[in-house]
Design an enzyme around this catalytic site. Sequence first.
Site, PDB file in Angstrom:
ATOM      1  N   LYS A   1       0.938  -1.044   0.023  1.00 58.56           N
ATOM      2  CA  LYS A   1      -0.355  -0.011  -0.345  1.00 58.56           C
ATOM      3  C   LYS A   1       1.079   1.470   0.165  1.00 58.56           C
ATOM      4  O   LYS A   1       0.148   2.511  -0.467  1.00 58.56           O
ATOM      5  CB  LYS A   1      -1.145  -0.146   1.070  1.00 58.56           C
ATOM      6  CG  LYS A   1      -1.994  -1.253   1.099  1.00 58.56           C
ATOM      7  CD  LYS A   1      -3.361  -0.611   0.338  1.00 58.56           C
ATOM      8  CE  LYS A   1      -4.438  -1.571   0.602  1.00 58.56           C
ATOM      9  NZ  LYS A   1      -5.584  -1.417  -0.427  1.00 58.56           N
TER      10      LYS A   1
ATOM     11  N   SER B   1       1.424 -10.140  -1.206  1.00 56.94           N
ATOM     12  CA  SER B   1       0.998  -8.453  -1.031  1.00 56.94           C
ATOM     13  C   SER B   1       1.376  -8.156  -0.661  1.00 56.94           C
ATOM     14  O   SER B   1       1.672  -6.728   0.447  1.00 56.94           O
ATOM     15  CB  SER B   1      -0.199  -8.403  -2.120  1.00 56.94           C
ATOM     16  OG  SER B   1      -0.703  -8.868  -0.991  1.00 56.94           O
TER      17      SER B   1
END
Lengths: 403, 403
Positions: A51, A303
């Site tokens: 992010k 991720s």
Amino acid sequence: MLSLADVEAARERVVRTARETPMRHSHTFSAMTGADVHLKLENFQRTGAFKIRGATNRITTLSAAEQAAGVVTASAGNHAQGVALAASRLGVDAKIVMPEHAPISKVNATRSYGAEVVLHGHDYSEAAEHAHMLEREEDRTYVPAFADEQVMAGQGTLGLEMLEQCPGVDTVVVSVGGGGLISGVATAIKANRPDVRVVGVQAEGAASLPQSLERGEIYERDAVDTMADGIATRRVGDLPFEVIQERVDEVVTVSDPEIAMAVLYLLERSKTLVEGAGAAPLAAVLQERFDYADEETIVACLSGGNIDLNTLTTVIVRGLVETGRYVKFETVLKDRPGALDDLISVISAAKANIYRIQHDRSSRDIDMNAAEVELELETRGHDHVADLIDKLEANGYEVDLLV
Amino acid sequence: MLSLADVEAARERVVRTARETPMRHSHTFSAMTGADVHLKLENFQRTGAFKIRGATNRITTLSAAEQAAGVVTASAGNHAQGVALAASRLGVDAKIVMPEHAPISKVNATRSYGAEVVLHGHDYSEAAEHAHMLEREEDRTYVPAFADEQVMAGQGTLGLEMLEQCPGVDTVVVSVGGGGLISGVATAIKANRPDVRVVGVQAEGAASLPQSLERGEIYERDAVDTMADGIATRRVGDLPFEVIQERVDEVVTVSDPEIAMAVLYLLERSKTLVEGAGAAPLAAVLQERFDYADEETIVACLSGGNIDLNTLTTVIVRGLVETGRYVKFETVLKDRPGALDDLISVISAAKANIYRIQHDRSSRDIDMNAAEVELELETRGHDHVADLIDKLEANGYEVDLLV
């Protein structure tokens, strides 16, 4: 629509705060699947997830006046930490609104990255409402978690890295929550290498994209229920959906037990900690949720790694159960001297190790002259568990499995 | 005595089975210590630990006839797996003797690497005795775990990699069990870079080297007791001791709780799984067990990642306790309607999350008209725990902490 040029421009900005994460070939998962499996270790990213890439691109593309006024967002997860660290590294003031009951570890981490945390509201919607109020009242810029082209472009830099680090790639597998990551990655990949397949993965309990693609319009779930909190969203964003429709080849789903097993395998075999959303792509590969050829080169994008330690403990125990290495059951003994000894002899002869025994003579559910025993044992696999239960039953014990 | 030439010769052989593992700079641990901390991720090595290096060098330097006759060793740990994989990759038959009650996961892993596992004896000594019998009867070569120059030379290849991957290194920190790893590493480092300091770390419950160095002769412990099973040895080997006396600068010890905290930090912050022996060097850095300067470049060698999942679960829970993020206590309620409700209100007002409640009215230790309650809660840190206990006591509850 988002273009390769946007992603390439993002790259020069993203390196100001994010690191290029490593790619590793996995002998273990290649042997398990017959494919040539590579892992993109984005769980090693600063803040533990991708992010920070999108947040950095969004913040660095603000005007000087906007940067001076600061940013705000709402999130109880990786986006909070990504915005916090990106902003503090770039010298921009950030307020992050989190629901009052957000996990303590996430609140602490977000603070440690230099943001002011505002605890407000009972859930994400109430927190987001408050963040939008701060946006208006304090003239801050709201940093969206996914439905923003600069955010999507920032996440897309992961796609550029994957192509460079694994030029022989045939298929890239990426998890999908709001769709920011996969839309950026698919844009980077399809513009450079239209032959590379992009597969999206959602958690069954939070899947909305397969339905949305089928209908040709965004489908929104009433509720979500998955251990993969990083992709526990009710719908994908509008901007990501447009990109996904055009550039993603296939979208599949995996269940929570499948995700948990992938987390456990990554930990045990690859010695790396991945959260549920980060393990979902590998789960899809291991479950052959999409077709692939022998020796096909697959990159699974791990991720993020911000799994709650309590969730992790549960995952480990469930993984031990599912692979037959842990069993918990209840049985009833005559309450006389030696009864427990007899039971333990049977277990010992079956070569199971005892973790814990709870012996209770006061349970109201059983006869006055009996005792309930709960046992937790280490076993060698499913065959060993079956053998142990056979031996117990042959010796007159009723076995009531508890897990 | 072992020379740099031995280690350099080993390197060409070791690459046949082992990989060069990555080195990572750690922002987190640098910030925590003021030093410039790098992690050598040998937990990413094939088989999950460095032992495959030494085993490979030992096996490849055997004569063709010796290789044809096969090898044998005794081990319940990483050495078993290292010999198993090295031998099978090199096409040499291997028998590994493990004690009958060896952890199931280690037995399975050793088999999966292609060796024949022989379960024999109640402890390591009995297994080793049996392995030496097989050595004689089947004319196999015994592969020692550490007291062998070819084994030491193989482990030393880790030292060459550390110098290349972190040329600015000031200090290398390595754990010590039998001394095979540190003697190889110190040889590689001191011959190339005499200015680089080599620090050894032992677990308090298995420390023998500080005493040995002081006396100038090997001291052997009667027993060992540590969670770091990879370095749970009663003494160092003769050949390693000679090298250590000449080439290791300093040896320090760390406690099991310190090791456990390092395992937890590596997992939570670095997203990487390390066993006790592999975390001991970082524990020594975090505890400042030896002096280092601000910004001194320190490489901590994370030598292995094969931690038992049950041990890991315990480490996680203890880590949560030590950082004030988990508390377990017992208290007594009047056994009347609403009593549990009242207690829960106090906890809820103090903003602790409840994991588990066990409510027992049948305990024999308390009054007939009372009930015992055991609670497990998530808390925000030590201050929060203290505040919670204050609030409970102010409301008339006696709090009996259980962890």
